[in-house]
Design an enzyme around this catalytic site. Structure first.
Site, PDB file in Angstrom:
ATOM      1  N   SER A 125       0.829  -1.202   0.000  1.00 55.85           N
ATOM      2  CA  SER A 125       0.000   0.000   0.000  1.00 55.85           C
ATOM      3  C   SER A 125       0.862   1.250   0.000  1.00 55.85           C
ATOM      4  CB  SER A 125      -0.882  -0.011   1.256  1.00 55.85           C
ATOM      5  OG  SER A 125      -1.463   1.267   1.477  1.00 55.85           O
ATOM      6  N   TYR A 150      -1.980  -0.698  10.929  1.00 56.41           N
ATOM      7  CA  TYR A 150      -2.243  -1.326   9.618  1.00 56.41           C
ATOM      8  C   TYR A 150      -1.081  -1.009   8.675  1.00 56.41           C
ATOM      9  CZ  TYR A 150      -3.587  -1.389   4.779  1.00 56.41           C
ATOM     10  OH  TYR A 150      -3.579  -1.569   3.425  1.00 56.41           O
ATOM     11  N   LYS A 154       2.048  -3.498   6.803  1.00 57.77           N
ATOM     12  CA  LYS A 154       2.442  -3.545   5.387  1.00 57.77           C
ATOM     13  C   LYS A 154       3.948  -3.297   5.265  1.00 57.77           C
ATOM     14  CE  LYS A 154      -1.559  -4.202   3.313  1.00 57.77           C
ATOM     15  NZ  LYS A 154      -1.842  -5.483   2.618  1.00 57.77           N
TER      16      LYS A 154
HETATM   17  C1  WQD Z   1     -10.033   9.355   0.665  1.00 57.25           C
HETATM   18  C2  WQD Z   1     -10.359  10.843   0.819  1.00 57.25           C
HETATM   19  C3  WQD Z   1     -10.665  11.514   3.105  1.00 57.25           C
HETATM   20  C4  WQD Z   1     -14.309   9.124   3.743  1.00 57.25           C
HETATM   21  C5  WQD Z   1      -7.208   4.617   2.873  1.00 57.25           C
HETATM   22  C6  WQD Z   1      -6.175   3.927   3.689  1.00 57.25           C
HETATM   23  C7  WQD Z   1      -5.070   3.443   2.788  1.00 57.25           C
HETATM   24  C8  WQD Z   1      -5.652   2.599   1.683  1.00 57.25           C
HETATM   25  C9  WQD Z   1      -6.734   3.327   0.921  1.00 57.25           C
HETATM   26  C10 WQD Z   1      -5.492   0.256   2.156  1.00 57.25           C
HETATM   27  C11 WQD Z   1      -9.625  11.495   1.981  1.00 57.25           C
HETATM   28  C12 WQD Z   1     -11.960  11.670   2.313  1.00 57.25           C
HETATM   29  C13 WQD Z   1     -13.172   9.701   3.187  1.00 57.25           C
HETATM   30  C14 WQD Z   1     -15.425   9.936   4.068  1.00 57.25           C
HETATM   31  C15 WQD Z   1     -14.226  11.865   3.255  1.00 57.25           C
HETATM   32  N1  WQD Z   1      -6.189   1.411   2.207  1.00 57.25           N
HETATM   33  N2  WQD Z   1     -13.142  11.059   2.945  1.00 57.25           N
HETATM   34  N3  WQD Z   1     -15.344  11.294   3.807  1.00 57.25           N
HETATM   35  O1  WQD Z   1      -7.621   7.593   3.576  1.00 57.25           O
HETATM   36  O2  WQD Z   1      -6.752   7.963   1.187  1.00 57.25           O
HETATM   37  O3  WQD Z   1      -6.645   5.706   2.213  1.00 57.25           O
HETATM   38  O4  WQD Z   1      -7.718   3.731   1.894  1.00 57.25           O
HETATM   39  O5  WQD Z   1      -4.390   0.092   1.729  1.00 57.25           O
HETATM   40  O6  WQD Z   1      -4.175   2.655   3.559  1.00 57.25           O
HETATM   41  O7  WQD Z   1      -5.626   4.871   4.587  1.00 57.25           O
HETATM   42  O8  WQD Z   1      -8.859   6.635   1.584  1.00 57.25           O
HETATM   43  O9  WQD Z   1     -11.230   6.628   0.953  1.00 57.25           O
HETATM   44  O10 WQD Z   1     -10.622   6.760   3.424  1.00 57.25           O
HETATM   45  O11 WQD Z   1     -10.233   8.736   1.938  1.00 57.25           O
HETATM   46  O12 WQD Z   1     -14.189  13.095   3.033  1.00 57.25           O
HETATM   47  O13 WQD Z   1     -16.492   9.468   4.585  1.00 57.25           O
HETATM   48  O14 WQD Z   1     -11.744  10.989   1.098  1.00 57.25           O
HETATM   49  O15 WQD Z   1     -10.460  12.616   3.991  1.00 57.25           O
HETATM   50  O16 WQD Z   1      -9.299  12.830   1.608  1.00 57.25           O
HETATM   51  P1  WQD Z   1      -7.443   7.084   2.193  1.00 57.25           P
HETATM   52  P2  WQD Z   1     -10.311   7.140   2.009  1.00 57.25           P
END
Ligand code: WQD
Length: 339
Positions: A125, A150, A154
Site C-alpha cells: 500500500s 495497519y 504492510k
Molecule cells: C479518501 C479521501 C478523506 C471518507 C485509505 C487507507 C489506505 C488505503 C486506501 C489500504 C480522503 C476523504 C473519506 C469519508 C471523506 N487502504 N473522505 N469522507 O484515507 O486515502 O486511504 O484507503 O491500503 O491505507 O488509509 O482513503 O477513501 O478513506 O479517503 O471526506 O467518509 O476521502 O479525507 O481525503 P485514504 P479514504
C-alpha cells in the site's frame, strides 16, 4: 504453469484479480476465511466464468490446511491479499492486526520455502511511504514511519520479504503499492462491500446514492488543494487486477525484490470525485463539510512510471469509468452481498 494461490481471493481486489487471472488462462486456487468477504462472491465468479474456481475455506495461519494446499497442488506463485485493512480498527486493536497480518505472511513464506515455490506477489500500500509530503511518490523514496498499525504491518511485511529474499536469492517478490482502489467489474456482479459503515470515500458515496446512508461527511475543505478537499490517486480495481498479472509475469522471469506503485499518476479531490459520480450517474449525493479526519494528508498520488516501464502496465480506466462501474455494482446490489 502450475496453480496460482490467491490468499484473500474472495475479497474486493482479490476476487477481481482471480477473475482476470482465470480470464487470462491461469489456474487459481483461492484461500479465504470470509472474515471480510462472502461465499456469494465465489458463486458470482462461477457465474461470470462458467465454472467454479478451486477454493479452500481457511485462515492462512491454519498450517494443516495450508500444507494441504501445497502438498496436493503444484503452486507456482502466491498472490497474497489476505489481511485486515481498516486503519481505524488497527489503532484500536493493534495486536489483532500484527498477529493476523504478519503471521499469515510468515506462514505463507515458510510453506513456500518447504515446497520450493519461488514467486510472491504482495498486496502492499502507498501507506508505506508514511507522511511524505513530496508528490508524486516514487518507489525509491524513504519508507515510513507509518501513522497506524495497519500501515506498519504492510511496511513490516515488505521488510520481511526483503530479508527472506536476501537469504534465498532464488525467491522473486513483487511489492505492489496500491493507491486508492475503487470501481467494480463492468458486469456489476462483483464489487466493494465493506463490513459495516464504510471508512473509505467511494463506498460511502455509493451507499448514500443507493439510500443506505443519509449523507456524506466531507472531511475538511481547508486543505491546500484545488478545492480544499483531500486529493488522492484513485485507480480502477480492474486496472489494479491487471497489474497483478503483469507483476506475476515479471516475477516468474526474475528474482529478487521489486516494488511498484499501482496508481494512475493523477490526483482527484473528494468533491471532484463526488460531482463526477453525480454527473456520470445522473443522480444527487447529499453531503456536508465537516472537520478534517485526524491523520489525513492533503494530497497523495503516484508516480506510476516504473510499472509502465518495467511491467508494461498502465492504468487505462478514468474517473468516469470508476464512478460508472461503482454505481452499476451498487445499484444492482444495494445491500452488497447480503441478501
Ligand atoms: C479518501 C479521501 C478523506 C471518507 C485509505 C487507507 C489506505 C488505503 C486506501 C489500504 C480522503 C476523504 C473519506 C469519508 C471523506 N487502504 N473522505 N469522507 O484515507 O486515502 O486511504 O484507503 O491500503 O491505507 O488509509 O482513503 O477513501 O478513506 O479517503 O471526506 O467518509 O476521502 O479525507 O481525503 P485514504 P479514504
Amino acid at each position: 504453469m502450475g496453480k496460482i494461490l490467491v490468499s484473500g481471493g474472495a475479497g474486493y481486489i482479490g476476487a477481481q484479480t482471480v477473475l482476470e487471472l482465470e480470464r487470462a488462462g491461469y489456474h487459481t486456487l483461492v484461500m479465504d476465511d470470509f472474515s471480510n468477504s462472502s461465499p456469494l462472491v465465489l458463486q458470482r465468479l462461477a457465474d461470470l466464468l462458467g465454472y467454479q474456481v478451486e477454493f479452500v475455506e481457511s485462515q492462512i495461519q491454519d498450517l494443516a490446511k495450508l500444507e494441504g494446499v501445497f502438498s496436493h497442488n503444484q503452486i507456482d506463485a502466491v498472490i497474497h491479499f489476505a489481511g485486515f485493512k481498516a486503519v481505524g480498527e488497527s489503532v484500536a486493536e493493534p495486536l489483532k492486526y500484527y498477529d493476523n497480518n504478519l503471521i499469515s505472511a510468515i506462514s505463507l513464506l515458510k510453506m513456500m520455502k518447504k515446497y520450493d515455490c519461488k514467486n510472491f506477489i504482495f498486496s502492499s500500500s502507498a501507506t508505506v511511504y508514511g507522511a511524505s509530503e513530496k508528490m508524486p511518490l516514487t518507489e525509491d523514496m524513504p519508507l515510513g514511519p507509518c501513522t497506524n498499525p495497519y500501515g506498519w504491518t504492510k511496511l513490516m511485511i515488505e521488510q520481511i520479504l526483503r530479508d527472506v529474499a536476501f537469504a534465498h536469492p532464488q525467491l522473486s517478490v513483487c511489492l505492489l503499492r496500491y493507491f486508492n482502489p475503487i470501481g467494480a467489474d463492468a458486469s456489476g456482479m462483483i464489487g466493494e462491500d465493506p463490513n459495516g459503515i464504510p471508512n473509505n470515500l467511494m463506498p460511502y458515496i455509493s451507499q448514500v446514492a443507493v439510500g443506505k446512508l443519509a449523507e456524506l461527511s466531507v472531511y475538511g475543505n481547508d486543505y491546500p488543494t484545488v478545492d480544499g478537499t483531500g486529493v488522492r490517486d484513485y485507480i480502477h480495481v480492474v486496472d489494479l487486477a491487471l497489474g497483478h498479472i503483469k507483476a506475476l509475469e515479471y516475477a516468474t522471469k526474475h528474482t529478487g525484490v521489486a516494488a511498484f506503485n499501482l496508481g494512475t499518476g493523477k490526483g482527484t479531490s473528494v468533491l471532484e470525485l463526488l460531482h463526477t459520480f453525480e454527473k456520470v450517474n445522473n443522480l444527487h449525493v447529499k453531503y456536508k463539510i465537516v472537520g478534517r479526519r485526524p491523520g489525513d494528508p492533503a494530497t497523495v498520488y503516484a508516480d506510476a512510471s516504473k510499472a509502465e516501464k518495467i511491467l508494461h502496465w498502465k492504468a487505462e480506466r478514468n474517473i468516469e469509468d470508476m464512478c460508472r462501474d461503482t454505481w452499476n455494482w451498487q445499484s444492482k446490489n444495494p445491500n452488497g452481498y447480503q441478501a
